[in-house]
Design a protein around this motif. Sequence first.
Motif, PDB file in Angstrom:
ATOM      1  N   TYR A 427      -6.984 -25.446  -5.389  1.00  0.00           N
ATOM      2  CA  TYR A 427      -6.090 -26.048  -4.397  1.00  0.00           C
ATOM      3  C   TYR A 427      -6.596 -25.854  -2.962  1.00  0.00           C
ATOM      4  CZ  TYR A 427      -4.605 -21.140  -4.636  1.00  0.00           C
ATOM      5  OH  TYR A 427      -4.594 -19.768  -4.685  1.00  0.00           O
ATOM      6  N   CYS A 428      -5.997 -26.634  -2.076  1.00  0.00           N
ATOM      7  CA  CYS A 428      -6.242 -26.484  -0.641  1.00  0.00           C
ATOM      8  C   CYS A 428      -5.297 -25.399  -0.139  1.00  0.00           C
ATOM      9  CB  CYS A 428      -5.935 -27.811   0.052  1.00  0.00           C
ATOM     10  SG  CYS A 428      -5.755 -27.699   1.839  1.00  0.00           S
ATOM     11  N   SER A 429      -5.810 -24.426   0.606  1.00  0.00           N
ATOM     12  CA  SER A 429      -4.946 -23.336   1.079  1.00  0.00           C
ATOM     13  C   SER A 429      -4.172 -23.716   2.332  1.00  0.00           C
ATOM     14  CB  SER A 429      -5.744 -22.061   1.302  1.00  0.00           C
ATOM     15  OG  SER A 429      -6.236 -21.587   0.067  1.00  0.00           O
ATOM     16  N   ARG A 430      -4.392 -24.859   2.803  1.00  0.00           N
ATOM     17  CA  ARG A 430      -3.532 -25.584   3.725  1.00  0.00           C
ATOM     18  C   ARG A 430      -3.471 -25.116   5.163  1.00  0.00           C
ATOM     19  NH1 ARG A 430       2.240 -26.915   3.205  1.00  0.00           N
ATOM     20  NH2 ARG A 430       2.327 -29.085   3.827  1.00  0.00           N
ATOM     21  N   ARG A 460      -8.201 -30.768   7.919  1.00  0.00           N
ATOM     22  CA  ARG A 460      -6.857 -31.208   7.547  1.00  0.00           C
ATOM     23  C   ARG A 460      -5.863 -30.750   8.620  1.00  0.00           C
ATOM     24  NH1 ARG A 460      -7.055 -30.867   0.918  1.00  0.00           N
ATOM     25  NH2 ARG A 460      -8.475 -32.626   0.792  1.00  0.00           N
ATOM     26  N   LYS A 573       1.509 -22.620   2.736  1.00  0.00           N
ATOM     27  CA  LYS A 573       2.098 -23.416   3.814  1.00  0.00           C
ATOM     28  C   LYS A 573       2.005 -22.621   5.120  1.00  0.00           C
ATOM     29  CE  LYS A 573       5.992 -23.986   1.532  1.00  0.00           C
ATOM     30  NZ  LYS A 573       5.763 -23.150   0.338  1.00  0.00           N
TER      31      LYS A 573
END
Lengths: 684, 142
Positions: A427-430, A460, A573
């Motif tokens: 996943y993307c750690s955002r 991002r 998040k």
Amino acid sequence: MADTKSKVKETKAKVTDQKPRIGVFVCHCGTNIAGVVDVKAIIEYAKTVPNVVHAEDYQYVCSTPGQKKITDAIKEKNLTGTVVAACSPRLHEPTFRRATKEGGLNPFRFEMANIREQGTWVHMHDPAGATEKAKDAIRIAVAKASLLEDLTPKSVAVEHAAMVVGAGIAGMQAALDLANAGIKTYLVEKLPSIGGRMSQLDKTFPTLDCSQCILTPKMVDVGRAENIELLTYHEVDAVEGFIGNFDVTLRKKANGVLSMAEAEAKGISGGGCNGCGDCEPVCPVIKPNPFEMGMKPRKAIYIYHPQVVPLLYTIDFDSCIKCGLCVTACGEKKAIDLEMKDELRKVKVGTVVLALGYDMFPVENKREWGYKQFDNVVNSLELERLICASGPTAGHLIRPSDGQTPKRVAFVLCAGSRDNTGIGKPYCSRFCCMYSLKHAHQIIEKIPGVIPYIFYMDIRSFGKMYEEFYYRIQDEGAKFIRGRVANILEDPVTKNLHVYAEDTMLNRPIDLEVDMVVLAAAVQPAADTDRTRKLFGVSCSQDGWLLEAHPKLNPCGTTTAGVFVAGVCQGPKDIPDTVAQAEGAASAASIPIHIGKVELEPYFAQCIEEKCAGCGMCVNLCPYSALSLVDKEGGGKVMQVTEAKCKGCGTCGGFCPGGAIWMQHFATPQVIAQIDAFLLGGAK
Amino acid sequence: MAGPDGWKPKILGIVCNWCSYAGADLAGSARAQYPPDIRIVRLMCTGRLDPLFIMKAFMDGADGVLVSGCHFGDCHYLEGNYKSAKRMFLLKSVLKDLGFDDKRLRMTFVSASEGAKWAKVVGDVVKTINDLGPSPIKALSK
Ligand code: FES
């Protein structure tokens, strides 16, 4: 007891005496269902299924006119039960139960046939197969609906208190909201202080507020809030009960230090820890300080960080040698108790918010980047401490190998995120793109002439004012290189690092010499997330993040009623999203408490006395101690159910050798009817 | 998936509400495709599963039965899946002793977030049963 007996008999009589009259409603769900299966053929088929007296289809059965079709048919055709063939009961069972109730039937006389999620959506290229499956699903549902009984949900009182587990920014916000809504809130934190990861950060993006400056007032509010009982250095040990009445056993870990209140309670008047710190210098044990990412020493008696709430020293008993010097230094305050043991305590709460936070991915697992092999490769949380004024270097960025100020710093983004090799995280750690931009800004501000090189896959910057921040950092002179870093090697003499990558914009390999490398490591669920979530019966996603009840429509709820999630433990998040979710979770958690009661699905076990031999096997099987053996009139024993404890799993019913347990809504005759309907083609 | 003579396996899937049923729903929202030869009965927990349900299914002519629940440690009711797994283990050995191929009964663990796994499990089960052919019990009653 007599009560139960007659109830079961009565129910069974009701189920068998009445000739079932079932209505079937098939939903098109636009083209979701009707685009694959032959709805007309299904309706024609449904009409031939035993007990079906009414069958119709509609565009959207869940819409108001769709629901009206159900209520009208119940009245006109005098139905005894309803079946809707549509989506999953996990989505719309409540809707159609309500419609069934409005039609004048008991809502539990409804059964759903899932022909979308487990039908048309998974057999899109096999319309014939999907149509056959839908017909069978309807026949199975009708068989069950024909035997369904009237049930009444059980209403239970909700304890006027809540618990928040984890006191990072998410947990603090949730606790403050709950407390401000007038609810007694227990805030449980495993560390000696509240504040969480945010207290380790220097600045926050894109506003560049100082993290501590915006966090500390909140920490103080939490410490002062009348309705919050702060339970730092506590862990959840066991959980019993369910929504409305969770009995949570907490472990107060021995911290070796009495607070002033505890001292008072022990009759040491005016004693207890006041945070003076006299004990710390005399302690001979030196260990790495985890708050400073191991870059500063810590004694065995310590405060977690300078702004701790509550202000209380803690002894790390894993490293304490019990020399007693601190006891002497503490003197008359008598705050230190080297023999302190863990204590258990039970609290009762109505709802729970889990805000368990995150840990950094051990980026040393990606060996090619040299973390923990080369001195000048650090992870981003270490960089936070290295540029923070309260950190180990008082905010002067120096490189670990020689204390020199770096002039060329490489940032490696997606370090372990978006990684399908099986070593990192898919996943993307955002939030790493954004904090790396922030880091670039901060070093430019601190070190004249420094060049940050940012190796990225794509930036991002999706939040409010984030893209603007990205432009600003470009203008400030950070160099952006699009490409994943293949390898990092150290020059053994200078300790400089060679970053090998491919610049995919210019289509050429690069070998860049820098003074320091910062890995924007992925985040992963905090160490004891798995243990804690299991105590509360909360599921997790494949990566270990807590699973929300619905990703879009119920992002704060979980599969356990009364347990809510907030913050990164539900998925990576940033701070604004974390705080928003925390406020959502707090609001959701306060609703049952304010209403004061909840309705529980009445899937309780009932004992069929005339079949019960009193063997008692079920009593030991029940995970909730809901069953017991009592004396039967006329001698012998019989099993008795305490409904308030029964959660309706049916484990007793699955085992009872005498078939003496009637699992409401999943009773043996109902399940057997489903199996027969499938395999014997509806024959009775 | 029809066999050479038009035979299609009849497979019963008994799943718990909290994990495998939710996983099967997720397979749906993700549009993971799998063969349609399975019919689902939902229970709250695999612990509810009376081995007699499975015997009844086989007596009724099921060619295969798939039981699917939460992973160990993840059961919504703490330990229903452990108890169920024990029963399935016993039941499989009984079936074997009776000369019945115990591959016709399978227990799996699929969580609410494993939609792709659910599709794969069903695909595997359908393949196994297709390879085994019709249940011998059906022939007996003819
Ligand atoms: S709830 Fe899934 S196995 Fe018990």
